[in-house]
Design a protein around this motif. Structure first.
Motif, mmCIF file in Angstrom:
data_model
loop_
_atom_site.group_PDB
_atom_site.id
_atom_site.type_symbol
_atom_site.label_atom_id
_atom_site.label_comp_id
_atom_site.label_asym_id
_atom_site.label_seq_id
_atom_site.Cartn_x
_atom_site.Cartn_y
_atom_site.Cartn_z
ATOM 1 N N THR A 105 -11.379 -93.055 21.494
ATOM 2 C CA THR A 105 -12.321 -94.025 20.914
ATOM 3 C C THR A 105 -13.430 -94.234 21.938
ATOM 4 O O THR A 105 -14.602 -94.292 21.597
ATOM 5 N N HIS A 106 -13.002 -94.338 23.210
ATOM 6 C CA HIS A 106 -13.927 -94.403 24.341
ATOM 7 C C HIS A 106 -13.694 -93.155 25.200
ATOM 8 O O HIS A 106 -12.724 -93.103 25.961
ATOM 9 N N PRO A 107 -14.577 -92.146 25.082
ATOM 10 C CA PRO A 107 -14.344 -90.878 25.777
ATOM 11 C C PRO A 107 -14.429 -90.952 27.311
ATOM 12 O O PRO A 107 -14.217 -89.958 27.982
ATOM 13 N N ASN A 108 -14.736 -92.124 27.863
ATOM 14 C CA ASN A 108 -14.714 -92.275 29.321
ATOM 15 C C ASN A 108 -13.416 -92.946 29.790
ATOM 16 O O ASN A 108 -13.357 -93.459 30.902
ATOM 17 N N GLU A 109 -12.386 -92.941 28.909
ATOM 18 C CA GLU A 109 -11.093 -93.526 29.260
ATOM 19 C C GLU A 109 -10.038 -92.424 29.117
ATOM 20 O O GLU A 109 -9.419 -92.278 28.068
ATOM 21 N N PRO A 110 -9.861 -91.618 30.180
ATOM 22 C CA PRO A 110 -9.128 -90.348 30.061
ATOM 23 C C PRO A 110 -7.674 -90.465 29.596
ATOM 24 O O PRO A 110 -7.178 -89.553 28.938
ATOM 25 N N LEU A 143 -5.614 -96.010 21.810
ATOM 26 C CA LEU A 143 -5.323 -95.903 23.246
ATOM 27 C C LEU A 143 -6.595 -96.061 24.089
ATOM 28 O O LEU A 143 -7.559 -95.319 23.900
ATOM 29 N N HIS A 144 -6.553 -96.989 25.023
ATOM 30 C CA HIS A 144 -7.718 -97.273 25.876
ATOM 31 C C HIS A 144 -7.319 -97.343 27.345
ATOM 32 O O HIS A 144 -6.138 -97.336 27.689
ATOM 33 N N GLU A 145 -8.367 -97.471 28.183
ATOM 34 C CA GLU A 145 -8.163 -97.793 29.602
ATOM 35 C C GLU A 145 -9.241 -98.806 29.982
ATOM 36 O O GLU A 145 -10.301 -98.866 29.358
ATOM 37 N N SER A 146 -8.972 -99.585 31.020
ATOM 38 C CA SER A 146 -10.043 -100.450 31.511
ATOM 39 C C SER A 146 -9.956 -100.590 33.025
ATOM 40 O O SER A 146 -9.016 -100.102 33.654
ATOM 41 N N SER A 199 -18.674 -90.414 27.416
ATOM 42 C CA SER A 199 -19.261 -91.748 27.542
ATOM 43 C C SER A 199 -18.566 -92.702 26.577
ATOM 44 O O SER A 199 -17.967 -92.282 25.585
ATOM 45 N N ARG A 200 -18.665 -93.985 26.872
ATOM 46 C CA ARG A 200 -18.126 -95.026 25.980
ATOM 47 C C ARG A 200 -18.824 -94.988 24.612
ATOM 48 O O ARG A 200 -18.275 -95.401 23.613
ATOM 49 N N LEU A 201 -20.059 -94.456 24.612
ATOM 50 C CA LEU A 201 -20.902 -94.559 23.410
ATOM 51 C C LEU A 201 -21.191 -93.194 22.796
ATOM 52 O O LEU A 201 -21.175 -92.169 23.482
HETATM 53 ZN ZN LIG Z 1 -11.858 -98.713 25.694
#
Ligand SMILES: [Zn+2]
Length: 377
Positions: free
Chosen positions: A84-89, A214-217, A148-150
Motif C-alpha cells: 500500500t506504501h511502497p516505501n515500507e519494505p 501490512l505497513h511499517e513506520s 514511494s509512499r505515493l
Molecule cells: Zn504505511
C-alpha cells in the motif's frame, strides 16, 4: 587568479557529459518500472489482476497482480495486502514470502503484494533513498524496489491544493496519491481512487471475510509494533494480541479512530462489514532520526542514531545496537497473521482459514529471509 576560458571543444565535452548523465539517470529511472520477479510456490491456484475486478484499471499503471490460493476445504476468505506504501519494505517482502511458500488447506487466500504498483516506479525526491534493497539467499541476492509512499506523479498529476477524499475527509493535496487515504475509492476517480475502488470490488466480488493491510513506520511514531483494528474486529484483534503477548511478542492493540476517513481498514470495515486490520512494524530506514539511507539500513535495520534515540527514551519500541532487521519485521507480520487466523478459527469456526507451510516466525528471525525466499533467477 588565472581565468579559464571555454573553447568550442570544452563546450562540446560538457554537452556530451551532461547528455551522458541524462541517459544514465533516465535509464535508471525507467528501470524502476520493471517489477521485481516473484516466484509463486506450488500452492498457487490462480493469478489474476486487479483489473479483473475493475476493468477501468486495465493497461493502467494502477493494475497489479492478485495471487489466489484456494483451499481444499470450505472456510473463510482472506486478503493480505503488501505495498500500500511502497516505501515500507516489510509489507512487500511478507506478501512475497507468503506467495512463494504457502498452501491453503481451508478457506481461500488472496494476496496483493504491490497494492500501489505505481508507487513502486519512483522514489521519494530529496530523501537519498536507494532504489532497491537486496536480501541475501544461498543462491545470491534477491533485489526488491524501494518505492514511494505515493503514486508516481507521472501517472497522476497535478495534486489539488486540498484533497477531499471519497469518504469526505479533507487532506493536504498530495494525499490524493496516498492509497491509504483514498478509500473507498471511485470507479472513475483519479488513478489512486480507482486502485482503492478495485480493491473494494475484489472484497465484494470474492465475498471476503477478513483483510489485513501490512505497513511499517518510523520507530519514533507512536502507532508501532501494533495491530490497528476496525471496531468490528475488536474481539479478534484482542484475542490475537493476548496470544502474541503470551508468546513473549510485545505488540500494541490500537483502535482505529472512527473519524479518520479514507484509510484501508476503516473503509473496508465500514462499507463491506468485513474484519479489517492494519499491522505496523518498526523500520529505522523510514524515520527522520536515521543516518545515511542505504540498502543495508533497510535489511539489517541497524542505525547508531536510533540506538542513541532509544537510550534517550525518544522511541516507542526497544531499539538496541543490533537494530531491528527486515527478517524480524517480516517475522512479526507473519506472527500477527498466524495469531489472527487462529483467533478467527476460535471465534467463527465456519470462517476458519488454515494455511500450511507458512514459514514459522521464529525460524525466519533465526535463519533469515534468504532461507525461505525462492532463489533469484
Ligand atoms: Zn504505511
Amino acid at each position: 587568479m588565472k581565468e579559464i576560458k571555454g573553447t568550442p571543444r570544452s563546450a562540446a565535452l560538457f554537452l556530451f557529459l551532461a547528455g551522458l548523465l541524462c541517459v544514465i539517470s533516465g535509464k535508471s529511472f525507467v528501470s524502476m518500472h520493471r517489477p521485481e520477479p516473484i516466484f509463486p510456490g506450488p500452492g498457487l491456484s490462480e493469478l489474476k489482476s486487479l483489473s479483473d475486478y475493475l476493468p477501468a484499471l486495465k493497461n493502467s499503471p494502477g493494475d497489479t497482480e492478485v495471487y489466489i490460493f484456494l483451499g481444499k476445504e470450505k472456510g473463510g476468505n482472506l486478503l493480505v495486502l503488501g505495498g500500500t506504501h511502497p516505501n515500507e519494505p516489510a509489507g512487500l517482502v511478507t506478501a512475497v514470502l507468503l506467495i512463494e511458500t504457502i498452501r491453503a488447506e481451508r478457506g481461500n487466500v488472496f494476496i496483493i503484494p504491490r497494492a500501489n504498483a505505481s508507487g513502486f516506479t519512483h522514489s521519494d525526491p530529496q530523501e537519498g533513498n536507494p532504489q532497491r534493497f537486496s536480501v541475501a539467499t544461498p543462491a545470491g541476492p534477491r533485489l526488491f524496489r524501494l518505492g514511494s509512499r505515493l503514486t508516481n506523479p507521472v501517472d497522476q498529476w497535478p495534486d489539488p491544493a486540498i484533497y477531499i477524499n471519497p469518504a469526505g475527509q479533507k487532506l493536504s493535496g498530495n494525499e490524493a496519491r496516498n492509497l491509504n487515504r483514498c478509500y473507498p475509492g471511485h470507479a472513475d476517480g483519479h488513478l489512486t481512487e480507482r486502485i482503492a475502488f478495485g480493491i473494494m470490488e475484489l472484497i465484494r466480488k470474492e465475498r471476503l471475510d477478513i483483510a489485513i493491510d501490512l505497513h511499517e513506520s518510523a520507530p519514533e511514531y507512536p502507532v508501532i509494533n501494533a495491530i490497528v483494528f476496525h471496531e468490528n474486529s475488536a474481539e479478534l484483534a484482542a484475542l490475537a494480541v493476548l496470544e502474541l503477548q503470551d508468546e513473549g511478542l510485545e505488540i500494541r492493540l490500537e483502535a482505529s479512530p472512527a473519524g479518520l476517513r479514507g484509510l484501508s481498514h476503516r473503509e473496508w470495515g465500514d462499507h463491506t462489514g468485513i474484519k479489517a486490520l492494519l499491522l505496523e512494524t518498526p523500520n529505522a530506514s523510514h524515520g527522520r532520526l536515521k543516518g545515511r539511507p542505504s540498502s543495508s539500513l533497510i535489511v539489517d535495520g541497524r542505525d547508531k542514531f536510533y540506538a542513541r534515540a532509544a537510550r534517550l527514551g525518544w522511541l516507542f519500541v526497544a531499539y538496541g545496537d543490533e537494530g531491528i532487521p527486515l527478517s524480524h519485521r517480516v517475522a512479526r507480520h507473519l506472527a500477527a497473521l498466524g495469531a489472527l487466523l487462529r483467533s478467527l478459527a476460535e471465534l467463527e469456526p465456519d470462517k476458519a482459514i488454515e494455511v500450511e507451510r507458512m514459514p514459522p516466525p521464529a525460524e525466519v528471525q533465526q535463519k533469515g529471509l534468504g532461507a525461505f525466499l525462492h532463489p533469484p533467477n
